[in-house]
Design a protein around this motif. Structure first.
Motif, PDB file in Angstrom:
ATOM      1  N   TYR A  58       1.138  -1.159   0.103  1.00 62.42           N
ATOM      2  CA  TYR A  58       0.146  -0.373   0.282  1.00 62.42           C
ATOM      3  C   TYR A  58       0.798   1.281   0.142  1.00 62.42           C
ATOM      4  O   TYR A  58       1.928   1.572  -0.208  1.00 62.42           O
ATOM      5  CB  TYR A  58      -0.909  -0.255   1.217  1.00 62.42           C
ATOM      6  N   VAL A  63      -3.680   5.356   2.915  1.00 60.36           N
ATOM      7  CA  VAL A  63      -4.383   4.472   3.668  1.00 60.36           C
ATOM      8  C   VAL A  63      -4.484   4.608   5.134  1.00 60.36           C
ATOM      9  O   VAL A  63      -4.043   4.662   5.454  1.00 60.36           O
ATOM     10  CB  VAL A  63      -4.040   3.343   2.966  1.00 60.36           C
ATOM     11  N   ASN A  97     -14.655  -3.124   1.017  1.00 61.08           N
ATOM     12  CA  ASN A  97     -14.436  -2.814  -0.083  1.00 61.08           C
ATOM     13  C   ASN A  97     -13.756  -3.392  -0.383  1.00 61.08           C
ATOM     14  O   ASN A  97     -12.392  -3.059  -0.668  1.00 61.08           O
ATOM     15  CB  ASN A  97     -14.436  -1.367   0.736  1.00 61.08           C
ATOM     16  N   ASP A 110      -4.799   0.546  -8.828  1.00 59.49           N
ATOM     17  CA  ASP A 110      -5.506   0.743  -7.357  1.00 59.49           C
ATOM     18  C   ASP A 110      -3.947   0.963  -6.420  1.00 59.49           C
ATOM     19  O   ASP A 110      -5.391   1.804  -5.351  1.00 59.49           O
ATOM     20  CB  ASP A 110      -5.977  -0.665  -7.150  1.00 59.49           C
ATOM     21  N   SER A 113      -4.454   4.228  -5.928  1.00 60.98           N
ATOM     22  CA  SER A 113      -5.758   5.119  -5.810  1.00 60.98           C
ATOM     23  C   SER A 113      -6.345   4.690  -4.237  1.00 60.98           C
ATOM     24  O   SER A 113      -6.758   4.763  -4.211  1.00 60.98           O
ATOM     25  CB  SER A 113      -7.068   5.177  -7.109  1.00 60.98           C
ATOM     26  N   GLY A 114      -5.359   4.649  -3.894  1.00 60.99           N
ATOM     27  CA  GLY A 114      -5.696   3.855  -2.183  1.00 60.99           C
ATOM     28  C   GLY A 114      -5.853   2.740  -1.869  1.00 60.99           C
ATOM     29  O   GLY A 114      -6.235   2.569  -0.578  1.00 60.99           O
ATOM     30  N   PHE A 115      -5.746   1.890  -2.472  1.00 62.61           N
ATOM     31  CA  PHE A 115      -6.438   0.430  -1.950  1.00 62.61           C
ATOM     32  C   PHE A 115      -4.369  -0.130  -0.699  1.00 62.61           C
ATOM     33  O   PHE A 115      -3.934   0.277  -1.502  1.00 62.61           O
ATOM     34  CB  PHE A 115      -6.523  -0.955  -3.300  1.00 62.61           C
ATOM     35  N   CYS A 129      -8.178  -4.205  -1.198  1.00 65.24           N
ATOM     36  CA  CYS A 129      -8.859  -3.733  -0.829  1.00 65.24           C
ATOM     37  C   CYS A 129      -9.056  -1.975  -0.040  1.00 65.24           C
ATOM     38  O   CYS A 129      -7.930  -2.180  -0.057  1.00 65.24           O
ATOM     39  CB  CYS A 129      -9.050  -4.506   1.311  1.00 65.24           C
ATOM     40  N   LYS A 130     -10.153  -1.473   0.317  1.00 70.02           N
ATOM     41  CA  LYS A 130     -10.017   0.016  -0.332  1.00 70.02           C
ATOM     42  C   LYS A 130     -10.389   0.096   1.113  1.00 70.02           C
ATOM     43  O   LYS A 130     -11.383   0.646   1.537  1.00 70.02           O
ATOM     44  CB  LYS A 130     -11.055   0.318  -1.363  1.00 70.02           C
ATOM     45  N   ASP A 132      -9.181   4.150   1.973  1.00 71.73           N
ATOM     46  CA  ASP A 132      -8.556   4.952   2.097  1.00 71.73           C
ATOM     47  C   ASP A 132      -8.528   6.091   3.145  1.00 71.73           C
ATOM     48  O   ASP A 132      -9.821   5.652   3.484  1.00 71.73           O
ATOM     49  CB  ASP A 132      -8.186   5.873   0.623  1.00 71.73           C
TER      50      ASP A 132
END
Lengths: 497, 368
Positions: A58, A63, A97, A110, A113-115, A129-130, A132
């Protein structure tokens, strides 16, 4: 530099092979290559209970690590060997998520964008898994769009919270969001909000195509989008209404318009809009209709004064002085006699100074801004007249013009009017009243030609829509505003049942 | 150059019948009305208004015939009808004649417009520069096509009503006795004045050029006639008012009675209200010549099938300005104008003859 390299390797990888390999080592190597020189990427190796190797990846800072540990890592670590197929993993993780991917490129996007991404040795997939957590600003009232009786909240920089704000206000499943990716380097999300049973789907299609057609590396403020999708680029007028106010966006949605939101900016765009939308404020609707109409009329009058007043002064003093009544002509001549410059030079000196003052006051902090006001007020107000640089009457005209142009609620429209004022000043200096008339005709011709998202810009006036005129100069009582305006081409134009 | 795209440019020439209404009004009211009352009074005395009514009726008949001719050929303009009706060569010559006519009409309009501005406001500005400047909005609107022009001329309705309101302001000095006795000038002068009054109604012939762009053709006849009647009523009001205000003897001497009348009102606060009045009338004059200029540019595009519209328009602009400087002075311009007016009547006559001829040569009738 590092960013650019990453871009290259990433696209190279996608072309070679897009599948995730079974070996964890190989996958990690590829990710490492893609994220070379990115110290914010955290890799944490873990062993599952049967000593299978796994790795969690991550980006630090975006996150929520506490939640990832509790709801994502812990449940996975406690899984048994035979449960490590994709679907069961998704079922036993308590975070909401969660998703499963087999292709490499979506892992990279991903992570960006904070997964949190989990790779397992011997399995050709990744569990993402999101969870964030961005640092975002608290809700504040927009500085430039204050109001008296409406809500005091504004949009913020993240698109999720902005969408949530709209959703909170419009509790209706017909409120839809269409997501589009823009910015070839920045990978930003743009969302078009609309209400399905009101908005015109053809316009949505058109708007969608326009935004998808943007080919640019990064769109920093939303003004970039605005300029890329504007049809009439040779126009000083804003063709999309920019606002930070959710209530304004909601009002636009209810009229069948579209709201364009972009990640990273609190400003949203409303389209299609008419010229008169820029002179409306929510306070006109939330107060008594008579007072609202008065204010609305004063705003339009202010815009006209801001355009015409200096130009008329120049035209009259340099060409048609006989139009001034005798009682005023004598004091005017007296004060003009002390000024060595022609009216146009006089006007330009003062107007340019005023524009500089205004520009300076935007960037400066408030405590210096006050002293700017003193300097500007004293120098322009008193000293310029005493020194014989400008005449008394013109000071009054410039002051009235400035105040008049401040009352326009939209900053963009204010800018347009400031720009147009200079054109009027110059043409009136050369051709007198003919210059003013020709510029006016040109202005009206331009407004008549202009379109916002394919809809006529000067709508309720030309082409004439008599029923929509109820909401231009005067704002009739709300009971009479039962029909949505034609501008957004709404499907059902009746407000309420 | 930055590409400007929009729905405006896709259907830039399409108009509705209602827009045809304002188009015709804008062409007719504008320049002619400035001199019309004094010209008519010189011939028919205080009964000039009767000539206007008769001129209005005759022009309405001509308009009906023109519309019938166009209806017979469905989606064709006069430019296409010519080549169908008279064959390729004669039709081609007639087309060029139409282009020349509308161009010269526009040119003379530009010239008179410049003269009026020169006389009333800017006495010292070089006329060529002035002409270049005052044509900028016109060229801009022509570039955006017929729809933009028709949308724009809507604002003229406001200007016309302002003129009527202005006339009401000075109703006190209106004397009915100036109009008495009705018909006192005799039948011959009144009928003589019909021809000059018809000049004021010139402009209906342009419908023949723009007709294919009307989307709802079934209403076109109704709106076109309404426009002609509107013009007639406006002319009537202005003529009756100027006659009743100045009397025929005085009116004969005036060059632009409509502007002179504005000088007679003393407004509070603002001195010389007439300058505002003249300034308000500028758009009306410009629209009148703009419609002619557009028609000639449009015809050139149709006949010669031009691809590079922008460049041609630019050349057209420069040529129009330069040609408008050819007449030496006001008197010279008026001589040209007399010829042009007769030519306009001739075009109307030729359109009527074409209608009759279309019953002889039935090629292309009623085919889309």
């Amino acid at each position: 530099m590092g960013k650019r390299n990453r871009e290259k390797t990433e696209s190279g990888m996608i072309n070679n092979e897009n599948e995730i390999s079974k070996s964890l080592k190989e996958s990690l190597l590829r990710i490492e290559e893609a994220f070379k020189d990115c110290p914010d990427l955290i890799k944490r190796k873990v062993f599952l209970n049967n000593s299978t190797e796994g790795c969690i990846l991550y980006l630090k800072g975006i996150v929520n690590i506490d939640l990832v540990q509790r709801d994502f890592i812990n449940p996975i670590l406690s899984l048994k060997e035979e449960n490590l197929t994709d679907i069961t993993i998704l079922g036993s993780v308590s975070a909401s998520n969660v998703d499963c991917y087999y292709d490499f490129s979506s892992i990279i996007t991903d992570i960006l964008s904070g997964f949190a991404v989990f790779l397992i040795d011997g399995r050709p997939f990744a569990v993402v898994c999101k969870l964030d957590k961005y640092e975002i600003r608290s809700i504040q009232e927009p500085e430039t769009e204050k109001n008296v009786r409406g809500p005091h909240e504004g949009f913020r920089e993240t698109i999720e919270s902005n969408m949530a704000t709209l959703r909170r206000k419009i509790k209706n499943n017909n409120l839809k969001f269409k997501l589009i990716k823009v910015g070839t380097t920045m990978n930003q999300t743009v969302s078009i909000a609309y209400i399905e049973d009101i908005a015109d789907m053809n316009l949505l299609e058109e708007l969608n195509n326009k935004i998808e057609g943007i080919n640019y590396d990064g769109l920093i403020p939303i003004g970039y989008i605005e300029q890329f999708i504007t049809d009439f680029k040779l126009s000083p007028f804003p063709q999309y209404l920019a606002t930070e106010r959710p209530d304004k966006a909601v009002a636009g949605l209810l009229e069948g318009r579209f709201v364009i939101m972009q990640e990273g900016t609190p400003v949203v765009l409303i389209a299609p809009v008419s010229f008169f939308s820029f002179f409306q404020a929510l306070d006109d609707y939330s107060t008594n209709w008579m007072a609202g109409s008065l204010i609305r009329t004063i705003r339009l009058l202010g815009a006209m004064l801001a355009i015409f007043l200096p130009a008329l002064y120049i035209a009259i003093t340099s060409f048609h002085y006989f139009m001034v009544p005798l009682d005023l002509l004598v004091p005017l001549a007296e004060s003009r006699a002390k000024v060595p410059f022609s009216p146009i030079v006089e006007a330009l000196i003062l107007e340019v100074t005023l524009e500089m003052l205004r520009e300076a006051s935007i960037r400066l902090p408030t405590y210096i801004g006050i002293s700017i006001g003193v300097v500007g007020g004293l120098v322009i107000g008193q000293a310029a007249v005493a020194a014989g640089i400008v005449s008394d009457l013109f000071i009054i005209i410039v002051a009235v013009t400035a105040i008049a142009s401040f009352i326009i609620p939209s900053y963009d429209m204010g800018l347009a009017i400031r720009f147009i004022r200079f054109i009027f000043i110059l043409s009136s200096a050369v051709f007198g009243i003919v210059g003013v008339v020709v510029s006016t005709i040109m202005l009206i011709a331009h407004l008549v030609v202009l379109e916002s998202l394919g809809q006529p810009y000067f709508q309720p006036v030309v082409p004439l829509r008599i029923k929509d005129l109820k909401d231009v100069m005067v704002r009739v009582p709300l009971e009479l505003l039962r029909k949505r305006p034609d501008q957004g081409n709404p499907n059902n134009d009746r407000r309420g049942r | 150059m930055i590409e400007e795209v929009g729905r405006m440019l896709d259907h830039k020439h399409q108009i509705t019948s209602r827009q045809l209404f304002v188009f015709i009004i804008a062409v007719q009211i504008g320049i002619g009305i400035l001199t019309l009352p004094s010209i008519l009074v010189q011939i028919a005395g205080h009964d000039a208004w009767i000539s206007i009514i008769m001129g209005g009726i005759i022009s309405s008949f001509i308009l009906v015939i023109i519309m019938l001719l166009l209806k017979r050929y469905k989606d064709k303009s006069i430019l296409e009808i010519n080549s169908v009706l008279y064959g390729k060569h004669i039709g081609g010559i007639l087309n060029i004649l139409i282009i020349v006519y509308s161009f010269v009409a526009a040119i003379l309009g530009i010239r008179i417009f410049t003269n009026v501005i020169k006389v009333s406001t800017l006495k010292l500005t070089p006329p060529t520069v002035l002409t270049f400047f005052i044509l900028i909005p016109t060229i801009y609107l022509i570039w955006y096509g017929l729809k933009a022009i028709c949308r724009f001329v809507n604002i003229l309705l406001v200007i016309y009503s302002l003129v009527i309101i202005f006339l009401l302001l000075i109703y006190k000095d209106f004397r009915f006795t100036f109009l008495m006795p009705v018909g006192g000038s005799g039948i011959k002068p009144i009928t003589m004045a019909i021809i000059p009054s018809l000049f004021g109604f010139l402009g209906i012939e342009l419908v023949a050029i723009i007709y294919p762009n009307i989307t709802d053709k079934e209403n076109a006849m109704k709106y076109a006639l309404a426009a002609n009647l509107f013009t007639m009523v406006f002319f009537l009001i202005v003529t009756i008012f100027t006659t009743g205000f100045y009397g025929e003897v005085m009116l004969k001497q005036l060059e632009y009675p409509l502007f002179s009348i504005s000088r007679s009102y003393k407004a509070p606060i603002v001195e010389r209200i007439d300058l505002f009045f003249v300034a308000f009338w500028f758009p009306a004059m410009a629209s009148s010549l703009r419609n002619y200029l557009f028609s000639s540019f449009y015809s050139i595009n149709e006949v010669f099938n031009i691809k590079k519209r922008g460049k041609v328009l630019f050349i057209f602009y420069i040529v129009a300005v330069l040609v408008s400087r050819i007449p030496k002075d006001q008197a010279h311009t008026n001589q040209f104008l007399e010829i042009l007016n007769l030519l306009g009547i001739g075009i109307m006559g030729y359109l009527c003859i074409s209608y009759l001829f279309s019953f002889v040569n039935k090629r292309g009738v009623g085919i889309k």
